[in-house]
Design a protein around this motif. Sequence first.
Motif, mmCIF file in Angstrom:
data_model
loop_
_atom_site.group_PDB
_atom_site.id
_atom_site.type_symbol
_atom_site.label_atom_id
_atom_site.label_comp_id
_atom_site.label_asym_id
_atom_site.label_seq_id
_atom_site.Cartn_x
_atom_site.Cartn_y
_atom_site.Cartn_z
ATOM 1 N N PHE A 1 78.195 -30.448 147.381
ATOM 2 C CA PHE A 1 76.882 -29.940 147.752
ATOM 3 C C PHE A 1 76.975 -28.501 148.257
ATOM 4 N N VAL A 2 77.933 -28.239 149.115
ATOM 5 C CA VAL A 2 78.113 -26.899 149.661
ATOM 6 C C VAL A 2 78.513 -25.930 148.552
ATOM 7 N N LEU B 1 77.448 -21.184 149.310
ATOM 8 C CA LEU B 1 77.502 -20.705 150.690
ATOM 9 C C LEU B 1 78.772 -19.904 150.936
ATOM 10 N N VAL B 2 78.754 -19.079 151.957
ATOM 11 C CA VAL B 2 79.903 -18.259 152.324
ATOM 12 C C VAL B 2 80.537 -18.860 153.574
ATOM 13 N N GLU C 1 84.871 -15.335 155.879
ATOM 14 C CA GLU C 1 84.502 -14.355 154.858
ATOM 15 C C GLU C 1 83.297 -13.523 155.316
ATOM 16 N N PHE C 2 82.333 -14.186 155.954
ATOM 17 C CA PHE C 2 81.154 -13.498 156.463
ATOM 18 C C PHE C 2 81.543 -12.462 157.517
ATOM 19 N N ASP C 3 82.431 -12.850 158.424
ATOM 20 C CA ASP C 3 82.849 -11.931 159.486
ATOM 21 C C ASP C 3 83.553 -10.700 158.912
ATOM 22 N N VAL C 4 84.386 -10.897 157.883
ATOM 23 C CA VAL C 4 85.078 -9.769 157.253
ATOM 24 C C VAL C 4 84.063 -8.823 156.632
ATOM 25 N N LEU C 5 83.103 -9.368 155.888
ATOM 26 C CA LEU C 5 82.077 -8.517 155.270
ATOM 27 C C LEU C 5 81.231 -7.798 156.317
#
Length: 68
Positions: A40-41, A46-47, A51-55
């Motif tokens: 589902f994910v 979804l990220v 990965e979100f923190d790096v971006l």
Amino acid sequence: MQTRNPLLDEFAKLTTGAMGLAQAAGEEAKAAWRAQADRFVAEMDLVRRDEFDVLKDEIAALRAEIAR
């Protein structure tokens, strides 16, 4: 004097087997639920948090560079 009751012995064996079967079924259900949730994910694209923190850090650095 203690006597052995074959009926109680069989009941104990049956109960022990049922508990083992219930535990195995629970683990199998948990694994199936986790696999379904992972699918589902993945479908939602979804990220992950890391990965979100790096971006986010890269964008902040680019904004600071543009501001200079």
